[in-house]
Motif scaffolding. Sequence first.
Motif, short mmCIF file in Angstrom:
data_model
loop_
_atom_site.label_atom_id
_atom_site.label_comp_id
_atom_site.label_asym_id
_atom_site.label_seq_id
_atom_site.Cartn_x
_atom_site.Cartn_y
_atom_site.Cartn_z
N PRO A 282 0.80 -1.24 0.00
CA PRO A 282 0.00 0.00 0.00
C PRO A 282 0.82 1.28 0.00
CG PRO A 282 -0.17 -1.13 2.12
CD PRO A 282 0.51 -2.07 1.18
N VAL A 283 2.06 1.24 0.50
CA VAL A 283 2.88 2.45 0.55
C VAL A 283 3.67 2.66 -0.74
CG1 VAL A 283 4.84 3.56 1.70
CG2 VAL A 283 3.07 2.46 3.07
N LEU A 284 4.15 1.58 -1.35
CA LEU A 284 5.09 1.72 -2.46
C LEU A 284 4.49 1.48 -3.85
CD1 LEU A 284 8.27 -0.04 -0.99
CD2 LEU A 284 7.67 2.39 -0.94
N ALA A 285 3.49 0.62 -3.97
CA ALA A 285 3.03 0.19 -5.29
C ALA A 285 2.58 1.35 -6.17
CB ALA A 285 1.90 -0.83 -5.15
N HIS A 286 1.83 2.31 -5.62
CA HIS A 286 1.32 3.40 -6.46
C HIS A 286 2.40 4.38 -6.89
CE1 HIS A 286 1.30 5.20 -2.42
NE2 HIS A 286 1.28 6.38 -3.01
N ARG A 287 3.59 4.26 -6.32
CA ARG A 287 4.69 5.15 -6.68
C ARG A 287 5.54 4.60 -7.82
NH1 ARG A 287 5.43 8.32 -1.62
NH2 ARG A 287 4.16 7.31 -0.01
N LEU A 288 5.31 3.35 -8.21
CA LEU A 288 6.12 2.72 -9.24
C LEU A 288 5.58 3.03 -10.63
CD1 LEU A 288 6.67 -0.84 -7.68
CD2 LEU A 288 7.96 1.27 -7.27
N LEU A 289 6.48 3.33 -11.54
CA LEU A 289 6.12 3.54 -12.94
C LEU A 289 6.67 2.36 -13.74
CD1 LEU A 289 4.78 5.51 -14.91
CD2 LEU A 289 7.02 6.57 -15.25
N LEU A 290 5.76 1.56 -14.30
CA LEU A 290 6.17 0.33 -14.96
C LEU A 290 6.63 0.57 -16.39
CD1 LEU A 290 3.43 -2.21 -13.79
CD2 LEU A 290 5.62 -1.67 -12.72
N ASP A 291 7.43 -0.36 -16.87
CA ASP A 291 7.84 -0.36 -18.26
C ASP A 291 6.61 -0.68 -19.12
OD1 ASP A 291 8.93 -2.14 -20.72
OD2 ASP A 291 10.43 -0.66 -20.13
N PRO A 292 6.42 0.01 -20.25
CA PRO A 292 5.22 -0.23 -21.09
C PRO A 292 5.07 -1.68 -21.52
CG PRO A 292 6.34 1.79 -21.77
CD PRO A 292 7.22 1.14 -20.75
N GLU A 293 6.17 -2.36 -21.81
CA GLU A 293 6.08 -3.76 -22.22
C GLU A 293 5.56 -4.63 -21.08
OE1 GLU A 293 9.63 -5.27 -23.90
OE2 GLU A 293 9.75 -3.76 -25.49
N ALA A 294 5.99 -4.32 -19.86
CA ALA A 294 5.52 -5.08 -18.71
C ALA A 294 4.03 -4.86 -18.50
CB ALA A 294 6.30 -4.68 -17.45
N GLU A 295 3.58 -3.60 -18.65
CA GLU A 295 2.15 -3.32 -18.51
C GLU A 295 1.34 -4.07 -19.57
OE1 GLU A 295 1.01 0.86 -16.74
OE2 GLU A 295 2.45 1.14 -18.36
N PHE A 296 1.89 -4.13 -20.79
CA PHE A 296 1.20 -4.83 -21.87
C PHE A 296 1.07 -6.32 -21.56
CE2 PHE A 296 1.11 -7.05 -25.99
CZ PHE A 296 0.02 -6.42 -26.58
N ASP A 297 2.03 -6.86 -20.83
CA ASP A 297 2.00 -8.27 -20.44
C ASP A 297 1.12 -8.54 -19.22
OD1 ASP A 297 3.69 -8.92 -22.51
OD2 ASP A 297 5.52 -8.76 -21.30
N GLY A 298 0.48 -7.49 -18.68
CA GLY A 298 -0.43 -7.66 -17.55
C GLY A 298 0.21 -7.51 -16.18
N VAL A 299 1.46 -7.05 -16.15
CA VAL A 299 2.12 -6.83 -14.87
C VAL A 299 1.53 -5.59 -14.20
CG1 VAL A 299 4.32 -6.37 -13.74
CG2 VAL A 299 4.23 -7.93 -15.69
N THR A 300 1.31 -5.65 -12.90
CA THR A 300 0.79 -4.51 -12.14
C THR A 300 1.79 -4.13 -11.06
OG1 THR A 300 -0.35 -5.90 -10.51
CG2 THR A 300 -1.59 -5.29 -12.51
N PRO A 301 1.76 -2.88 -10.60
CA PRO A 301 2.65 -2.48 -9.50
C PRO A 301 2.48 -3.35 -8.26
CG PRO A 301 1.72 -0.54 -10.55
CD PRO A 301 1.02 -1.72 -11.14
N SER A 302 1.24 -3.75 -7.98
CA SER A 302 1.00 -4.59 -6.80
C SER A 302 1.66 -5.95 -6.93
CB SER A 302 -0.51 -4.77 -6.58
OG SER A 302 -1.12 -3.54 -6.28
N SER A 303 1.61 -6.53 -8.13
CA SER A 303 2.25 -7.83 -8.33
C SER A 303 3.77 -7.72 -8.25
CB SER A 303 1.83 -8.44 -9.67
OG SER A 303 2.28 -7.64 -10.77
N VAL A 304 4.32 -6.60 -8.73
CA VAL A 304 5.76 -6.38 -8.62
C VAL A 304 6.17 -6.29 -7.16
CG1 VAL A 304 7.63 -4.73 -9.07
CG2 VAL A 304 5.97 -5.26 -10.87
N MET A 305 5.39 -5.53 -6.37
CA MET A 305 5.73 -5.38 -4.95
C MET A 305 5.60 -6.71 -4.21
SD MET A 305 6.97 -2.56 -4.13
CE MET A 305 7.09 -3.22 -2.48
#
Length: 321
Positions: A282-305
């Motif tokens: 909850p503290v860090l996920a919304h601050r992450l800016l993902l790579d466009p390719e990762a977003e296209f693959d369905g990766v979310t900041p929450s899953s990364v955290m």
Amino acid sequence: MTPEQATWFSEIFGRLAANIEQVLLGKSHVIRLSLTAMLSEGHLLLEDFPGTGKTSLARAIAQSVQGSSSRVQFTPDLLPGDITGVSIYDQRNGEFEFHKGPVFANIVLADEINRASPKTQSALLEVMEEGSVTVDGIRHAVGVPFMVIATQNPIEQAGTYRLPEAQLDRFILKTSIGYPDHAATLRILEGSTVRSHETVIPSIVPADVVVDMAQLSRTVHVDPSVSDYVSRIVEATRNASEVRLGASVRAAIALLRTAKTLAASNGRHYVIPDDVKALGEPVLAHRLLLDPEAEFDGVTPSSVMAQLLLEVPPPSERQAV
């Protein structure tokens, strides 16, 4: 913080949470996160569907601490002065008089914040960071406690503006309320004869006690090994292959600050690694800016955290000071 002070803090925190849950049934986790944000002197971002109780949450928090609350519906034509207030010329005394805007409240609900233009959104930056607004060169303090609860609708993106990273970084926590379970829904329906804005709950503590609790939570002990753990988590977000922009130093401070409050809410005068782990997403996920390719693959900041918190090992023993 002494063990006795931690016990007192935990008792008041529990009473506040139980009081608010009279309005927001079955959402104790979200309520505790919201109180953690307030007592960490931060602001809360809620990304949720309409009708889940966001306004009720803000009003219940304000009533519980004998504070004031206001609600601003963000729209594309909203101007900065509609939030902060404006100076109006008084012909009787020949002077400009400042008329306060809705931001001058203890709990401010910024509804659908991403529907306003970036210029209007930026009007909140100063007050969220410094607790004051500057109009015509004059600084006006909004008072304490002060907390912005901003909302976003995750499904309606037409006519919205993406929040800039600098503003997202000002929100100490991001979470969602979600729909209630079956049992909570039945209890809500049983009380549906009372309109939500007519619901009044008793106050638990005065606003100045909230200020004292916020200051007290800063004194919670943090072992160097826990600080090192926070640092390693933040560095891991910057090195992750899916992330283009990782967490900032402000994010690391926010994680440690909220971990202190969480520890005190559980009756401890010291932080443990589990406090940090519980607040990582909850503290860090919304601050992450993902790579466009990762977003296209369905990766979310929450899953990364979630993955990073599994990969970064917590400290196994205390460090010598």
